[in-house]
Design a protein around this motif. Structure first.
Motif, PDB file in Angstrom:
ATOM      1  N   TYR A 134      -6.827  56.252  18.921  1.00 48.71           N
ATOM      2  CA  TYR A 134      -6.975  55.829  20.316  1.00 48.71           C
ATOM      3  C   TYR A 134      -7.705  56.898  21.142  1.00 48.71           C
ATOM      4  O   TYR A 134      -7.792  56.785  22.367  1.00 48.71           O
ATOM      5  CB  TYR A 134      -5.612  55.523  20.941  1.00 48.71           C
ATOM      6  N   THR A 135      -8.217  57.951  20.488  1.00 51.41           N
ATOM      7  CA  THR A 135      -9.030  58.950  21.169  1.00 51.41           C
ATOM      8  C   THR A 135     -10.473  58.810  20.692  1.00 51.41           C
ATOM      9  O   THR A 135     -10.744  58.153  19.681  1.00 51.41           O
ATOM     10  CB  THR A 135      -8.512  60.370  20.875  1.00 51.41           C
TER      11      THR A 135
ATOM     12  N   PHE B 244      -5.105  50.583  21.887  1.00 48.74           N
ATOM     13  CA  PHE B 244      -3.815  49.906  21.925  1.00 48.74           C
ATOM     14  C   PHE B 244      -3.344  49.609  23.349  1.00 48.74           C
ATOM     15  O   PHE B 244      -2.287  49.027  23.540  1.00 48.74           O
ATOM     16  CB  PHE B 244      -2.742  50.780  21.256  1.00 48.74           C
ATOM     17  N   ARG B 245      -4.099  50.043  24.361  1.00 47.17           N
ATOM     18  CA  ARG B 245      -3.576  49.940  25.720  1.00 47.17           C
ATOM     19  C   ARG B 245      -3.278  48.493  26.120  1.00 47.17           C
ATOM     20  O   ARG B 245      -2.201  48.161  26.627  1.00 47.17           O
ATOM     21  CB  ARG B 245      -4.566  50.568  26.704  1.00 47.17           C
ATOM     22  N   ASN B 246      -4.244  47.585  25.864  1.00 51.16           N
ATOM     23  CA  ASN B 246      -4.041  46.184  26.233  1.00 51.16           C
ATOM     24  C   ASN B 246      -2.934  45.550  25.413  1.00 51.16           C
ATOM     25  O   ASN B 246      -2.147  44.744  25.911  1.00 51.16           O
ATOM     26  CB  ASN B 246      -5.345  45.406  26.051  1.00 51.16           C
TER      27      ASN B 246
ATOM     28  N   PHE C 132     -12.714  50.258  12.214  1.00 50.50           N
ATOM     29  CA  PHE C 132     -11.268  50.120  12.389  1.00 50.50           C
ATOM     30  C   PHE C 132     -10.740  51.112  13.420  1.00 50.50           C
ATOM     31  O   PHE C 132      -9.930  50.766  14.285  1.00 50.50           O
ATOM     32  CB  PHE C 132     -10.551  50.342  11.057  1.00 50.50           C
ATOM     33  N   LEU C 133     -11.209  52.351  13.339  1.00 49.88           N
ATOM     34  CA  LEU C 133     -10.685  53.403  14.210  1.00 49.88           C
ATOM     35  C   LEU C 133     -11.141  53.259  15.652  1.00 49.88           C
ATOM     36  O   LEU C 133     -10.484  53.784  16.559  1.00 49.88           O
ATOM     37  CB  LEU C 133     -11.114  54.775  13.676  1.00 49.88           C
ATOM     38  N   THR C 134     -12.220  52.567  15.882  1.00 51.84           N
ATOM     39  CA  THR C 134     -12.780  52.496  17.240  1.00 51.84           C
ATOM     40  C   THR C 134     -12.659  51.130  17.895  1.00 51.84           C
ATOM     41  O   THR C 134     -13.024  50.978  19.062  1.00 51.84           O
ATOM     42  CB  THR C 134     -14.265  52.908  17.217  1.00 51.84           C
ATOM     43  N   LYS C 135     -12.153  50.144  17.154  1.00 54.33           N
ATOM     44  CA  LYS C 135     -12.095  48.804  17.761  1.00 54.33           C
ATOM     45  C   LYS C 135     -10.961  48.685  18.764  1.00 54.33           C
ATOM     46  O   LYS C 135     -10.000  49.454  18.737  1.00 54.33           O
ATOM     47  CB  LYS C 135     -11.950  47.738  16.677  1.00 54.33           C
TER      48      LYS C 135
ATOM     49  N   LYS D 267     -17.609  54.176   5.211  1.00 48.24           N
ATOM     50  CA  LYS D 267     -17.472  54.954   6.441  1.00 48.24           C
ATOM     51  C   LYS D 267     -17.606  54.054   7.659  1.00 48.24           C
ATOM     52  O   LYS D 267     -16.843  54.180   8.630  1.00 48.24           O
ATOM     53  CB  LYS D 267     -18.513  56.068   6.495  1.00 48.24           C
ATOM     54  N   ALA D 268     -18.558  53.135   7.609  1.00 50.63           N
ATOM     55  CA  ALA D 268     -18.751  52.213   8.724  1.00 50.63           C
ATOM     56  C   ALA D 268     -17.517  51.321   8.918  1.00 50.63           C
ATOM     57  O   ALA D 268     -17.114  51.043  10.058  1.00 50.63           O
ATOM     58  CB  ALA D 268     -19.998  51.357   8.487  1.00 50.63           C
ATOM     59  N   GLN D 269     -16.925  50.884   7.813  1.00 53.01           N
ATOM     60  CA  GLN D 269     -15.714  50.063   7.911  1.00 53.01           C
ATOM     61  C   GLN D 269     -14.564  50.843   8.533  1.00 53.01           C
ATOM     62  O   GLN D 269     -13.848  50.329   9.389  1.00 53.01           O
ATOM     63  CB  GLN D 269     -15.318  49.548   6.524  1.00 53.01           C
ATOM     64  N   LEU D 270     -14.372  52.076   8.074  1.00 54.56           N
ATOM     65  CA  LEU D 270     -13.293  52.889   8.630  1.00 54.56           C
ATOM     66  C   LEU D 270     -13.543  53.197  10.102  1.00 54.56           C
ATOM     67  O   LEU D 270     -12.626  53.090  10.936  1.00 54.56           O
ATOM     68  CB  LEU D 270     -13.148  54.193   7.840  1.00 54.56           C
TER      69      LEU D 270
END
Length: 521
Positions: free
Chosen positions: A472-473, A3-5, A518-521, A512-515
């Motif tokens: 975000y971690t 979320f930084r950008n 989402f969590l790492t994009k 799992k790959a979808q989640l």
């Protein structure tokens, strides 16, 4: 999800917007030639227990009427199934990991000060904004129910029906009022402050339901449409477009409604939750011990995960929940009547949403506070210009999609948000469409643990992460302490966790790959 950008971009956008607003307010113009109004209806703790959603036992003629006027989403989900985080998310168009609101105490103005709320942004676009009732969570918001959101102050009406007098701590039943008043007086004699007086009284008497033979205007719920209509009229007189929020507290506990709404249902006909067991193979962290309900004086406070409430109490609670929904439905009808009487239906976008679903005994659970279907799924509907009538959409969508969708419908350019506009699903043009693959929900347990869930058309996949993990971690497999997979096509009641079933290995890997994406994009 980084979320930084986004934070930096949104902060710069906010500074530019607010700066221009301060220096040249009169020059602000809407992007469309004929600005549209927004009626924003929020209903606390409302699950899709509505006739329009196929629940034929429910008497909800006005919500049915609104559904026929527009489009309903049958597979809509909140970002976190508890008031504070859910409302902070929808009002900013951001996920809880962006607002940093995961509880009932945090104010997004402090945790994410760079964000602007939906009505706050509309003020910069020439709108007058105001509200009554529960739009944000009452507890942590700043003075004035987030005063930055309103060009005309938010208000709480208190002009109750004089025939019955003011309620005492929300109750109107004469015996409840008498007892609660006596307990408050006892607390005053002990020198306790207002908050302590309330707590003292509720320790002695706090009924989970009430059916009193009184008028609609004897409770605050019946005053909200009157107050909302006053605000609409005041803004119409200015010639500006309006954003008016009307937030109904019921069917939140206690389940309170005038007797006539209880009389719509026969208690002996009320169906109890079909599956009142813990799901096979589901990790314990998925559950909670419904402390919100246990705080009421007529509920066994020793009840815990896996223990069913007595059937007569279950029926009473469900009866009260249903009566409360019908009570709110009648008030929504008054709002729709007011728009029709003022001949502004064709120029007003209406959105109705629940801030999360609700457990009514399924999995032995009550209240919300989970990633199960009954907690995350909500009623979500739009009506007005640009919206197809009498239409249902079954694609998975998210409550935070509301922000950009409303802006698209009224012709206001939206800032950068986590949500997506659903207007391609709302219009009647076959050439415009989107195909969302899943909706995301999350729930925090014990501060350090977070469960993330994705809901597709058919499945729900959930991961529980420990050690303070947030999206975000860094994503680490070693932090995962539990996983869940449910197939709603064959097991709509979530009776069995399929994540380790070999027949679902391929699907579990895909989800799992979808989640993770989402969590790492």
């Amino acid at each position: 999800m980084n979320f930084r950008n986004i934070n930096i971009a949104f902060l710069l956008l906010s500074i530019l917007i607010l700066g221009s607003c301060k220096t040249n307010k009169k020059s602000v113009k809407l992007t469309n030639s004929k600005p549209k109004n927004i009626l924003f209806i929020a209903v606390d703790d409302l699950k899709p227990l509505l006739n329009a959603y196929g629940e034929s036992e429910m008497y909800t003629p006005n919500i049915d009427r609104l559904a026929k006027m527009g489009t309903i989403f049958t597979n809509a989900h909140v970002q976190q199934a508890v008031c504070g985080p859910s409302r902070a998310s929808v009002m900013t168009g951001m996920y809880p990991d962006h607002t940093k609101v995961w509880d009932l105490e945090t104010n997004f103005r402090e945790s994410a000060p760079e964000l602007m709320s939906m009505p706050e942004y509309l003020i910069t676009q020439g709108y007058e904004t105001s509200a009554t009732g529960k739009i944000y969570h009452h507890g942590p918001v700043s003075k004035g129910h987030d005063y930055k959101s309103w060009s005309i102050p938010h208000t709480e009406p208190n002009y109750f029906d004089e025939k019955y007098g003011n309620p005492v701590l929300a109750y109107q039943n004469p015996e409840n009022k008498r007892l609660l008043t006596s307990y408050i007086n006892e607390a005053k004699e002990k020198g306790l402050n207002n908050k302590q007086q309330r707590e003292y009284a509720f320790e002695k008497l706090k009924p989970s339901t009430e059916s009193a033979d009184v008028s609609d205007q004897s409770y605050t719920t019946g005053l909200y449409p009157l107050e909302g209509i006053k605000k609409i009229d005041a803004i119409l007189n200015t010639g500006k477009p309006f954003f008016v929020g009307v937030g109904f507290i019921r069917p939140h506990l206690p389940f309170i409604a005038p007797k006539k709404y209880w009389d719509l249902y026969k208690r002996e006909d009320i169906k109890l939750a079909e599956f009142q067991e813990l799901s096979e193979g589901t990790p314990k962290i998925a559950y909670h011990s419904f402390g919100e309900l246990r705080s009421y004086s007529d509920i066994d406070n020793n009840a815990r995960i896996g223990k069913k409430l007595p059937e007569d109490k279950q029926r009473e609670l469900i009866h009260g929940y249903m009566a409360s929904i019908s009570y709110v439905d009648a008030q929504i009808g008054k709002l729709l009547d007011a728009l029709e009487e003022r001949n502004i239906l064709k120029e007003t976008v209406i959105v109705l949403w629940g801030d999360h679903g609700y457990h009514l005994g399924d999995h032995t659970e009550w209240n919300k506070h989970s990633n199960f279907e009954q907690a995350t799924r909500i009623p979500f509907m739009f009506a007005g210009p640009g919206v197809a009538k009498n239409t249902k959409v079954d694609k998975p969508v998210e409550l935070l999609d509301l922000f950009p969708t409303v802006f698209d419908l009224v012709g206001v350019k939206s800032p950068q948000l986590d949500g997506k506009s659903l207007t391609p699903l709302l219009d009647t043009d076959p050439n415009t469409n989107i195909d969302p693959q899943y909706a995301v929900s999350q729930f925090r347990r014990h501060k350090s643990k977070m469960g993330y869930s994705i809901r597709t058309n058919r499945y729900r996949y959930t991961e529980w992460h420990d050690e303070g993990y947030r999206s975000y971690t860094p994503y680490e497999e070693g932090r995962i302490i539990g996983r869940e997979l449910y197939d709603y096509q064959v097991d709509p009641l979530e009776t069995r966790n399929l994540v380790d079933d070999s027949d679902y290995a391929s699907e579990a890997k895909k989800l799992k790959a979808q989640l993770k994406d989402f969590l790492t994009k």
